[in-house]
Structure formats: C-alpha cells, structure tokens
Design an enzyme around this catalytic site. Structure first.
Site, PDB file in Angstrom:
ATOM      1  N   HIS A  85       0.621  -1.130   0.039  1.00 29.61           N
ATOM      2  CA  HIS A  85      -0.107   0.002  -0.035  1.00 29.61           C
ATOM      3  C   HIS A  85       0.919   1.179   0.030  1.00 29.61           C
ATOM      4  O   HIS A  85       1.889   1.302   0.501  1.00 29.61           O
ATOM      5  CB  HIS A  85      -0.857  -0.012   1.311  1.00 29.61           C
ATOM      6  CG  HIS A  85      -1.901   1.274   1.286  1.00 29.61           C
ATOM      7  ND1 HIS A  85      -3.179   1.345   0.548  1.00 29.61           N
ATOM      8  CD2 HIS A  85      -1.720   2.337   1.873  1.00 29.61           C
ATOM      9  CE1 HIS A  85      -3.354   2.695   1.003  1.00 29.61           C
ATOM     10  NE2 HIS A  85      -2.605   3.375   1.728  1.00 29.61           N
ATOM     11  N   ASP A 164     -15.740   2.258   5.973  1.00 30.83           N
ATOM     12  CA  ASP A 164     -14.473   3.172   5.582  1.00 30.83           C
ATOM     13  C   ASP A 164     -14.818   4.227   4.348  1.00 30.83           C
ATOM     14  O   ASP A 164     -14.345   5.537   4.330  1.00 30.83           O
ATOM     15  CB  ASP A 164     -13.229   2.685   5.132  1.00 30.83           C
ATOM     16  CG  ASP A 164     -12.025   3.433   4.523  1.00 30.83           C
ATOM     17  OD1 ASP A 164     -11.403   4.339   5.687  1.00 30.83           O
ATOM     18  OD2 ASP A 164     -11.396   3.308   3.496  1.00 30.83           O
ATOM     19  N   ARG A 171     -15.536  12.438   6.557  1.00 33.16           N
ATOM     20  CA  ARG A 171     -14.300  13.247   7.196  1.00 33.16           C
ATOM     21  C   ARG A 171     -13.866  14.346   5.985  1.00 33.16           C
ATOM     22  O   ARG A 171     -13.684  15.533   6.720  1.00 33.16           O
ATOM     23  CB  ARG A 171     -13.225  12.486   7.387  1.00 33.16           C
ATOM     24  CG  ARG A 171     -13.337  11.305   8.431  1.00 33.16           C
ATOM     25  CD  ARG A 171     -12.459  10.282   8.365  1.00 33.16           C
ATOM     26  NE  ARG A 171     -10.968  10.633   8.381  1.00 33.16           N
ATOM     27  CZ  ARG A 171      -9.941   9.704   7.710  1.00 33.16           C
ATOM     28  NH1 ARG A 171     -10.373   8.583   7.191  1.00 33.16           N
ATOM     29  NH2 ARG A 171      -8.617  10.062   7.529  1.00 33.16           N
ATOM     30  N   SER A 186      -8.138   3.656   8.583  1.00 32.48           N
ATOM     31  CA  SER A 186      -8.785   3.685   7.059  1.00 32.48           C
ATOM     32  C   SER A 186      -7.937   2.719   6.274  1.00 32.48           C
ATOM     33  O   SER A 186      -8.228   1.783   5.902  1.00 32.48           O
ATOM     34  CB  SER A 186      -8.709   5.204   6.725  1.00 32.48           C
ATOM     35  OG  SER A 186      -9.100   4.928   5.465  1.00 32.48           O
ATOM     36  N   LYS A 190      -8.809  -1.515   5.250  1.00 34.04           N
ATOM     37  CA  LYS A 190      -9.027  -1.983   3.837  1.00 34.04           C
ATOM     38  C   LYS A 190      -8.260  -3.038   3.605  1.00 34.04           C
ATOM     39  O   LYS A 190      -8.297  -3.886   2.848  1.00 34.04           O
ATOM     40  CB  LYS A 190      -8.783  -0.636   2.827  1.00 34.04           C
ATOM     41  CG  LYS A 190     -10.024   0.200   2.783  1.00 34.04           C
ATOM     42  CD  LYS A 190      -9.521   1.436   1.784  1.00 34.04           C
ATOM     43  CE  LYS A 190      -8.425   2.131   1.856  1.00 34.04           C
ATOM     44  NZ  LYS A 190      -8.726   3.590   2.309  1.00 34.04           N
TER      45      LYS A 190
END
Length: 425
Positions: A85, A164, A171, A186, A190
């Site tokens: 990620h 999320d 947000r 968050s 995921k």
C-alpha cells in the site's frame, strides 16, 4: 446488557473518555446501515479529531471497519499473501512495476487498488488506460487468475470496508481527514478486508504527500506497525520522499509507458530505489529471501532477463488487455497538443513541487476532483529533468500533453512559476 446510544457515545468521546469495543462496533455497524445520521457521526468524528483515540480504540475501529463488509479469504491461495500500500503521491506508477516484478520471483500477488481522486493518480485508472484491461472482475475470477499466473490486479469490490468509504467521505466534508487514528484505521481496515496477512506500506513524505513532515510520517508508520501487531498482521513501513514527482511521467497512459520501459531496463533512479526497497521487503515477508540486498539483486536480474516484463504481459493478457499496446508503446493514444516547456535561463533545478505538478496534470484531465469525473488517459506532464539536474537556457524541462490549447497555456504559465532554477544544487 446496556442498550447503546449514539448520543452517549458522542458525549463520552467529547469528554475525552475511552470508548469500549462494543461502543465502537455499534457506531460502525449502525452508521454503515444508515441508522445513525451524518450530523451525529460528524459530531463523533470531530470529537475523535480533537481528542484522539487510544491504541485499543484505533485497533477496535480498524477491525470494525474491516468487518463492515466482505472480508476476503485468500489463505487458499497462499499462507503468505503480502500486500503493498502507498499513502499516495504524484507520478506513482510503483505498483505497475513492482507487483509483476515480485510475482516473477514467486511472490503471490492478489492486489485490489483504488481510483485516483484529486492530484494523486489511482493504479486502477492507469491499468484501465490499457485498452481491454478489465479491473472490474468477480472475486472467483480474481482468485483463479492468481492461481493460474501468480498475480491479479483489480479494482476494489463495492462491499470492501464500506464503513471506511462512508466515513472517509464524511471526514472530507467536515475537514477532518488529517486525524492520525482515523488515517491508520482507514488504511489498515482496507488491507485486512482485502485478505492480506502481511503488508508493506510505503509512507510518502513531502510536498506531494499526505504527510508533509518526516516526523508525522514516522509517527504514522509507528502507529500502523503497532495496530498491525494488535490485529495479528505483520506490517513493514518504508518512508519515501515525495517532494518532486516520482520518475518523469505524470498522467495515466504516460505512466504506463514509463512503467513498461522500466521493466525493459530504462529505470529512473528515484523510481528504481523505491521499487527495490519495497520489493525486497515484500520478498522477505513472503518467506522467499531474508537478505534484502540479495532480494534487490534478484529483482534487477529479472529486469535484465525480461522475466518481470513477461509477467506484466501475462497479467495484462489474462485480464483481457491488448498486449500489442505494451509491445508497441507508440500505439497508445496521444494528446492533440504536446507543448515543450523551455528553460528561460541556465542553472540547476532546485524545485519541481510534486503537489503543484500533480494539480496541473489533474487540471489537464488526468485526475478527478469528484469521483464521477471522467479521466482523460492521454494527458499529463512528462518531465525531462529532475531536481539537481543542470539545464541550459532554452532547453526543454518538460512536455505538456493536452487536448485543450487554453488549458495547455495555463499550465505552461503556472509551470514557470513553480519550477525554480538556481546557481547551485
């Protein structure tokens, strides 16, 4: 058994008290179902933003969001599924290069990626700029592709961590994106929902990154490693610079072209270092080599012998992509106007700010401001120089790829304002 109430949960967090696992689960479950109004959720998110969360609360929030939808079970593919990620950046075509490359070395890659929003490009958008490539395939086909060739890269399923998606939009609307526990939960929710047991996270830092300072980037990395341990996931974080675009190309098919050239041996140095650092750690987590330097050598060997490129071709072909575009990069659609930006004086480039260049590419149509905006795959900016390079007067610094002359003129004007040239490096 106590009946839970959203007003009491808001009050508790407002008063800086720790929420219980049950309270966090209640909030996530009921908000996902639509039983808690946005204005109430906003009040709780603002209280979290102002007062923070304990590690236990962040861990509970992560798992509650991960379990708010489908949780993929990938252990039948491998006990060592390693995911990668990135916290985002400009010109970030790392996944396009890195994942086929490590797959060519035996790392099982089952990758779900997102679309870009704002100036950070999404891996899915780049893949979809390859004619025919299908990112929106079912989970069964996704897993079958991984079994068959060791890699599949698709878009996130609609039901992956839906809490999320909902909370991130909320947000964003109340300017509470930059909350460390909410960022951590968050990202991690995921990754957990997508079936990863081990995760390599690239935490970008600098002008074009979410984290502007190294101190904040280190703090985020430490938090994700801690939460990983608490939820039984092995997490490695690598900090990388994002003050200027990564590599030279910014824009969807422009970045695919650069990625393919990289896999064929044309490796911009900054991009090469990021790919090798992340890849060597993925190989280690997959149990295929504990020596990071040897892992880097193996990756470079699979660039030299063409196995990384061959794996990319195999992945594209398996998911319906037209490999003739990969084999002949000139086939990719080109923008109507390719405008050179010429240096107005000689000297060393001292600043090419990633964020501003990313915003210019987005303005040209390479990114989207809202999730429904249509992407133009052929537009963007291709640099010819990096920070520290010497440039002569009237030499090309970059090319603007545009389908609109007025937009190209504005980007050219803006580029001169942000590109700084000095007498020394």
């Amino acid at each position: 058994m106590k009946i839970l109430n959203i007003l009491e949960i808001i009050e508790k967090k407002r008063d800086k008290k720790e929420l219980s696992t049950e309270e966090i689960n209640f909030f996530i479950e009921e908000y996902t179902k639509g039983n808690i109004a946005d204005y109430q959720a906003s009040a709780l998110i603002m209280a979290i933003y102002l007062n923070g969360m304990t590690e236990k609360e962040t861990s509970d929030m992560t798992m509650a969001m991960a379990k708010s939808g489908e949780v993929l079970e990938l252990s039948d593919l491998s006990e060592n599924i390693v995911d990668k990620h990135s916290t985002g950046g400009v010109g970030d075509k790392v996944s396009l290069i890195l994942l086929p490359l490590v797959a060519s070395l035996g790392v099982i890659v089952a990758k779900m990626s997102g679309r870009g929003l704002g100036f950070t490009g999404g891996t899915v958008d780049k893949l979809e700029s390859i004619p025919g490539y299908r990112t929106n395939i079912g989970i069964d086909e996704f897993k079958e592709n991984v079994r068959k060739i060791g890699i599949s890269m698709i878009s996130q399923t609609a039901n992956l961590a839906p809490a999320d998606k909902k909370l991130y939009a909320l947000r964003d609307s109340i300017n509470c994106v930059e909350s460390m526990p909410l960022i951590v939960s968050s990202i991690m929710s995921k990754k957990i929902a997508s079936g990863a047991q081990k995760i390599v996270i690239e935490v970008t830092v600098g002008n074009g990154a979410f984290m502007k300072s190294e101190e904040d980037a280190k703090k985020l990395a430490e938090e994700m490693i801690k939460i990983g341990k608490m939820v039984n996931r092995e997490v490695v974080c690598i900090l990388t610079k994002m003050d200027e675009p990564l590599g030279f190309a910014v824009g969807n098919n422009l970045e695919v072209i650069e990625a393919v050239k990289f896999l064929k041996g044309d490796m911009p140095e900054d991009l090469k270092q990021v790919v090798l650092e992340l890849g060597s750690n993925m190989i280690k987590l997959a149990g295929l080599g504990n020596d990071l330097e040897k892992n880097k050598e193996m990756m470079l060997e699979n660039i030299s012998n063409g196995k990384g490129y061959a794996k990319f071709i195999e992945m594209v072909k398996t998911q319906g992509g037209d490999i003739s575009y990969i084999e002949n990069l000139d086939k990719f659609p080109k923008s109507k106007f390719i405008v050179p930006i010429l240096s107005k004086n000689s000297g060393y480039i001292t600043n090419l700010p990633a964020k501003e260049i990313g915003e210019m590419a987005c303005f040209l149509g390479a990114g989207r401001i809202s999730k429904d905006d249509k992407i133009d795959n052929s537009v963007g900016i291709v640099l010819t120089k990096k920070v520290g390079d010497f440039v002569k007067n009237n030499e090309v610094i970059a090319y603007i790829h545009s389908n609109d002359t007025e937009k190209a003129k504005k980007v050219e004007k803006d580029f001169y304002e942000i590109c700084e040239i000095g007498n020394s490096r």
